[in-house]
Design a protein around this motif. Sequence first.
Motif, PDB file in Angstrom:
ATOM      1  N   VAL A  12       1.095  -1.345  -0.204  1.00 52.53           N
ATOM      2  CA  VAL A  12       0.082   0.007   0.055  1.00 52.53           C
ATOM      3  C   VAL A  12       0.834   1.271  -0.138  1.00 52.53           C
ATOM      4  CG1 VAL A  12      -1.660   0.874   1.328  1.00 52.53           C
ATOM      5  CG2 VAL A  12      -1.806  -0.654   1.276  1.00 52.53           C
ATOM      6  N   LEU A  13       0.372   2.249  -1.100  1.00 51.79           N
ATOM      7  CA  LEU A  13       1.133   3.035  -1.131  1.00 51.79           C
ATOM      8  C   LEU A  13       0.774   4.522  -0.526  1.00 51.79           C
ATOM      9  CD1 LEU A  13       3.238   2.944  -4.072  1.00 51.79           C
ATOM     10  CD2 LEU A  13       4.352   2.326  -1.857  1.00 51.79           C
ATOM     11  N   LYS A  14       1.350   5.511  -0.624  1.00 46.95           N
ATOM     12  CA  LYS A  14       0.575   6.973  -0.165  1.00 46.95           C
ATOM     13  C   LYS A  14       0.599   7.567  -2.206  1.00 46.95           C
ATOM     14  CE  LYS A  14      -0.361   7.844   4.148  1.00 46.95           C
ATOM     15  NZ  LYS A  14       0.786   8.606   5.350  1.00 46.95           N
ATOM     16  N   THR A  15      -0.260   8.396  -2.807  1.00 49.15           N
ATOM     17  CA  THR A  15       0.069   9.275  -3.630  1.00 49.15           C
ATOM     18  C   THR A  15       1.346  10.183  -3.507  1.00 49.15           C
ATOM     19  OG1 THR A  15      -2.203   9.286  -4.400  1.00 49.15           O
ATOM     20  CG2 THR A  15      -0.785  10.979  -4.890  1.00 49.15           C
ATOM     21  N   GLY A  16       2.384  10.022  -5.224  1.00 46.21           N
ATOM     22  CA  GLY A  16       3.457  10.549  -4.343  1.00 46.21           C
ATOM     23  C   GLY A  16       4.605   9.955  -4.266  1.00 46.21           C
ATOM     24  N   GLN A  17       4.422   8.923  -3.588  1.00 49.00           N
ATOM     25  CA  GLN A  17       5.178   7.346  -3.274  1.00 49.00           C
ATOM     26  C   GLN A  17       6.080   7.016  -4.440  1.00 49.00           C
ATOM     27  OE1 GLN A  17       3.173   5.572  -0.037  1.00 49.00           O
ATOM     28  NE2 GLN A  17       5.193   6.788   1.620  1.00 49.00           N
ATOM     29  N   SER A  18       7.133   6.370  -3.899  1.00 54.71           N
ATOM     30  CA  SER A  18       8.172   5.451  -4.996  1.00 54.71           C
ATOM     31  C   SER A  18       8.490   4.088  -4.505  1.00 54.71           C
ATOM     32  CB  SER A  18       9.374   6.598  -5.238  1.00 54.71           C
ATOM     33  OG  SER A  18      10.571   6.215  -4.881  1.00 54.71           O
ATOM     34  N   MET A  19       8.637   3.745  -5.377  1.00 49.15           N
ATOM     35  CA  MET A  19       9.074   1.612  -4.963  1.00 49.15           C
ATOM     36  C   MET A  19       9.150   1.030  -5.910  1.00 49.15           C
ATOM     37  SD  MET A  19       5.091  -0.468  -4.824  1.00 49.15           S
ATOM     38  CE  MET A  19       6.405  -1.464  -4.682  1.00 49.15           C
ATOM     39  N   THR A  20       9.885  -0.244  -5.603  1.00 49.41           N
ATOM     40  CA  THR A  20      10.694  -0.672  -6.710  1.00 49.41           C
ATOM     41  C   THR A  20       9.512  -2.212  -6.634  1.00 49.41           C
ATOM     42  OG1 THR A  20      12.484   0.093  -7.184  1.00 49.41           O
ATOM     43  CG2 THR A  20      12.257  -2.215  -7.815  1.00 49.41           C
ATOM     44  N   LEU A  21       9.265  -2.695  -8.157  1.00 46.47           N
ATOM     45  CA  LEU A  21       9.078  -3.916  -8.033  1.00 46.47           C
ATOM     46  C   LEU A  21       9.697  -5.178  -8.217  1.00 46.47           C
ATOM     47  CD1 LEU A  21       6.020  -2.459  -7.598  1.00 46.47           C
ATOM     48  CD2 LEU A  21       4.754  -4.290  -8.260  1.00 46.47           C
ATOM     49  N   LEU A  22      10.132  -6.424  -7.958  1.00 46.42           N
ATOM     50  CA  LEU A  22      11.254  -6.762  -8.025  1.00 46.42           C
ATOM     51  C   LEU A  22      10.864  -8.536  -8.824  1.00 46.42           C
ATOM     52  CD1 LEU A  22      14.135  -8.206  -8.691  1.00 46.42           C
ATOM     53  CD2 LEU A  22      14.190  -9.276  -6.297  1.00 46.42           C
ATOM     54  N   CYS A  23      11.056  -8.531  -9.957  1.00 45.37           N
ATOM     55  CA  CYS A  23      10.923  -9.666 -10.873  1.00 45.37           C
ATOM     56  C   CYS A  23      11.868 -11.174 -10.738  1.00 45.37           C
ATOM     57  CB  CYS A  23       9.959  -9.899 -11.572  1.00 45.37           C
ATOM     58  SG  CYS A  23       9.885 -11.653 -12.546  1.00 45.37           S
ATOM     59  N   ALA A  24      12.668 -12.385 -10.228  1.00 49.79           N
ATOM     60  CA  ALA A  24      13.324 -13.147 -10.426  1.00 49.79           C
ATOM     61  C   ALA A  24      12.557 -14.782 -11.219  1.00 49.79           C
ATOM     62  CB  ALA A  24      13.818 -13.543  -9.226  1.00 49.79           C
ATOM     63  N   GLN A  25      13.624 -14.722 -12.206  1.00 54.69           N
ATOM     64  CA  GLN A  25      13.003 -16.595 -12.152  1.00 54.69           C
ATOM     65  C   GLN A  25      14.191 -17.105 -12.294  1.00 54.69           C
ATOM     66  OE1 GLN A  25      14.314 -17.023 -15.563  1.00 54.69           O
ATOM     67  NE2 GLN A  25      15.349 -15.308 -16.441  1.00 54.69           N
ATOM     68  N   ASP A  26      14.398 -18.456 -12.238  1.00 56.43           N
ATOM     69  CA  ASP A  26      15.683 -19.155 -12.227  1.00 56.43           C
ATOM     70  C   ASP A  26      15.252 -20.090 -13.401  1.00 56.43           C
ATOM     71  OD1 ASP A  26      14.664 -21.290  -9.597  1.00 56.43           O
ATOM     72  OD2 ASP A  26      13.007 -20.295 -11.288  1.00 56.43           O
ATOM     73  N   MET A  27      14.708 -20.270 -14.491  1.00 61.98           N
ATOM     74  CA  MET A  27      14.566 -20.639 -16.048  1.00 61.98           C
ATOM     75  C   MET A  27      16.054 -20.551 -17.070  1.00 61.98           C
ATOM     76  SD  MET A  27      10.980 -21.093 -14.856  1.00 61.98           S
ATOM     77  CE  MET A  27      10.376 -20.145 -15.317  1.00 61.98           C
ATOM     78  N   ASN A  28      16.394 -19.498 -16.906  1.00 63.58           N
ATOM     79  CA  ASN A  28      17.250 -18.947 -17.424  1.00 63.58           C
ATOM     80  C   ASN A  28      16.739 -18.494 -18.680  1.00 63.58           C
ATOM     81  OD1 ASN A  28      20.302 -18.394 -18.337  1.00 63.58           O
ATOM     82  ND2 ASN A  28      19.866 -20.584 -19.307  1.00 63.58           N
ATOM     83  N   HIS A  29      15.774 -17.704 -18.836  1.00 61.40           N
ATOM     84  CA  HIS A  29      14.767 -17.573 -19.458  1.00 61.40           C
ATOM     85  C   HIS A  29      14.904 -16.228 -20.304  1.00 61.40           C
ATOM     86  CE1 HIS A  29      10.821 -19.379 -19.206  1.00 61.40           C
ATOM     87  NE2 HIS A  29      12.139 -20.399 -19.324  1.00 61.40           N
TER      88      HIS A  29
END
Lengths: 117, 110
Positions: A12-29
Amino acid sequence: NAGVTQTPKFRVLKTGQSMTLLCAQDMNHEYMYWYRQDPGMGLRLIHYSVGEGTTAKGEVPDGYNVSRLKKQNFLLGLESAAPSQTSVYFCASSYLTPSGGRQVEQFFGPGTRLTVL
Amino acid sequence: GIQVEQSPPDLILQEGANSTLRCNFSDSVNNLQWFHQNPWGQLINLFYIPSGTKQNGRLSATTVATERYSLLYISSSQTTDSGVYFCAVGDYNQGGKLIFGQGTELSVKP
């Protein structure tokens, strides 16, 4: 194999805040994608990457940035969150066939549910 | 861009019934996938089927690429089949990105 994982699961963020979503895969795609899903709709592509160090815009890229510094990771950033970015975010990855010429089936992570107040 | 239409938008079945879901697309594609989104939001790969016919247990799918449609068959439906079924198409010459339909929401009643 864990497959495709996403961090965090909820935020949950407030308007104006920043964030980073992380995606990781271990299938060597080679290929990785970020989609968003709004209520009652299918997924829409935000950004994608066809290899380490490369990124490209998708259907709805405004307000987002991405980076692919390592082959296994694809980061989605929101610099200044807005209520319109409240959504469920899915990451996906896919691979080239052994001949190298054809990208096939996409596999999806479990999603991140983001609410911007 | 490619348009994807799914029908019907909603479907209610009694347990044990059969159903057919349809996906029409507006241009040539070389990637077509069917997904099941369960009530917890998880996207489950059902079929990768740019052409031809495949079967997996009670589910089967057929894609006729020349006529730009795909069908998903569910036989002897179970309550666990409930959820939303998505068709998605793409072109691997354009980064492989998928275009999703709006989905068919299936509810199977006991």
